[in-house]
Design a protein around this motif. Structure first.
Motif, PDB file in Angstrom:
ATOM      1  N   ARG A   1      -2.460  -1.250   5.481  1.00 27.96           N
ATOM      2  CA  ARG A   1      -3.161  -0.099   4.880  1.00 27.96           C
ATOM      3  C   ARG A   1      -2.788   1.172   5.607  1.00 27.96           C
ATOM      4  NH1 ARG A   1      -4.187  -2.235   0.779  1.00 27.96           N
ATOM      5  NH2 ARG A   1      -6.131  -3.079   0.112  1.00 27.96           N
ATOM      6  N   TRP A   2      -2.558   2.239   4.841  1.00 27.72           N
ATOM      7  CA  TRP A   2      -2.398   3.576   5.409  1.00 27.72           C
ATOM      8  C   TRP A   2      -3.779   4.158   5.637  1.00 27.72           C
ATOM      9  CZ3 TRP A   2       2.161   4.994   7.137  1.00 27.72           C
ATOM     10  CH2 TRP A   2       3.309   4.432   6.577  1.00 27.72           C
TER      11      TRP A   2
ATOM     12  N   SER B   1       1.417   5.304   0.476  1.00 21.44           N
ATOM     13  CA  SER B   1       0.857   6.458   1.175  1.00 21.44           C
ATOM     14  C   SER B   1       0.886   7.649   0.210  1.00 21.44           C
ATOM     15  CB  SER B   1       1.681   6.780   2.425  1.00 21.44           C
ATOM     16  OG  SER B   1       2.893   7.416   2.059  1.00 21.44           O
TER      17      SER B   1
ATOM     18  N   ALA C   1       4.255   0.534   2.134  1.00 15.02           N
ATOM     19  CA  ALA C   1       4.176  -0.462   3.209  1.00 15.02           C
ATOM     20  C   ALA C   1       3.924  -1.824   2.575  1.00 15.02           C
ATOM     21  CB  ALA C   1       3.061  -0.104   4.182  1.00 15.02           C
TER      22      ALA C   1
ATOM     23  N   SER D   1      -5.168  10.747   7.772  1.00 12.69           N
ATOM     24  CA  SER D   1      -5.384  11.506   8.987  1.00 12.69           C
ATOM     25  C   SER D   1      -6.377  12.625   8.720  1.00 12.69           C
ATOM     26  CB  SER D   1      -4.059  12.099   9.466  1.00 12.69           C
ATOM     27  OG  SER D   1      -4.283  12.980  10.530  1.00 12.69           O
TER      28      SER D   1
ATOM     29  N   ASP E   1       0.849  -1.195   0.000  1.00 13.59           N
ATOM     30  CA  ASP E   1       0.000   0.000   0.000  1.00 13.59           C
ATOM     31  C   ASP E   1       0.882   1.241   0.000  1.00 13.59           C
ATOM     32  OD1 ASP E   1      -2.504   1.317  -0.031  1.00 13.59           O
ATOM     33  OD2 ASP E   1      -2.446   1.586   2.137  1.00 13.59           O
TER      34      ASP E   1
ATOM     35  N   ILE F   1       8.440  -0.765   5.656  1.00 11.22           N
ATOM     36  CA  ILE F   1       8.028   0.572   5.228  1.00 11.22           C
ATOM     37  C   ILE F   1       9.225   1.187   4.517  1.00 11.22           C
ATOM     38  CG2 ILE F   1       7.168   2.822   5.935  1.00 11.22           C
ATOM     39  CD1 ILE F   1       6.195   1.403   8.533  1.00 11.22           C
TER      40      ILE F   1
ATOM     41  N   ASP G   1       0.777  10.406   6.489  1.00 11.86           N
ATOM     42  CA  ASP G   1       1.216   9.036   6.711  1.00 11.86           C
ATOM     43  C   ASP G   1       1.185   8.674   8.193  1.00 11.86           C
ATOM     44  OD1 ASP G   1       1.957   9.218   3.982  1.00 11.86           O
ATOM     45  OD2 ASP G   1       3.893  10.012   4.571  1.00 11.86           O
TER      46      ASP G   1
ATOM     47  N   LEU H   1      -0.806   3.485  10.321  1.00 13.50           N
ATOM     48  CA  LEU H   1      -0.658   2.295   9.501  1.00 13.50           C
ATOM     49  C   LEU H   1      -1.392   1.155  10.199  1.00 13.50           C
ATOM     50  CD1 LEU H   1       0.727   0.989   7.015  1.00 13.50           C
ATOM     51  CD2 LEU H   1       2.625   0.409   8.542  1.00 13.50           C
TER      52      LEU H   1
END
Length: 156
Positions: A111-112, A49, A55, A115, A47, A65, A124, A127
């Protein structure tokens, strides 16, 4: 990550135990494998970001990461200085979770989570990762600049 000046990137992995990054040059209509990152297990999920952190859920119980934000520079990798391209992996972190006492846990999903903060560094922040042990974790990375060895992204 997003298309930048006709460049798009695809990351994939699998049973060959490596993450491969493909650069797609949409204007030229060509593509090229630009980076391979060996891992110690099957790559189950990847995934990106918004800022270029990748990630990866690895079958050996780790989440890797990798900071590939340099790919968002707008320059094709074949146009970059070779040394600069390799130095572009500015941060590489692994999170390991073993299931005691057997220590057998394969990470299956990552998964990110966006925010709600409007700050650039908050993109980011969280996670989520889960493995074969049935546990789901949310890792708060908002204070990662305080981590020993973290250099942060350098402005160019």
């Amino acid at each position: 990550p997003a298309v930048v000046q006709g460049l798009q990137y695809l990351a994939y992995g699998g049973e060959d135990n490596k993450i491969t990054i493909i650069e797609i040059r949409t204007i030229e209509g060509t593509w090229e494998a630009v980076l391979e990152i060996p891992r110690n297990g099957v790559i189950h999920e990847l995934d990106w970001s918004p800022s270029g952190l990748l990630a990866a859920a690895i079958g050996d119980g780790t989440v890797s990461i990798i900071d590939l934000g340099y790919l968002q520079s707008g320059w094709a990798v074949n146009e970059m200085d070779y040394n600069w391209q390799r130095q572009g992996v500015t941060c590489f972190t692994e999170i390991r979770r073993n299931n005691k006492p057997t220590k057998a846990n394969g990470m299956k999903t990552v998964r990110w989570i966006p925010s709600l903060s409007k700050q650039k560094d908050a993109m980011d922040a969280f996670l989520v990762m889960g493995g074969t042990d049935g546990a789901l974790e949310v890792v708060d990375m908002t204070e990662r600049q305080r981590c020993k060895g973290f250099w942060g992204r350098r402005e160019r």
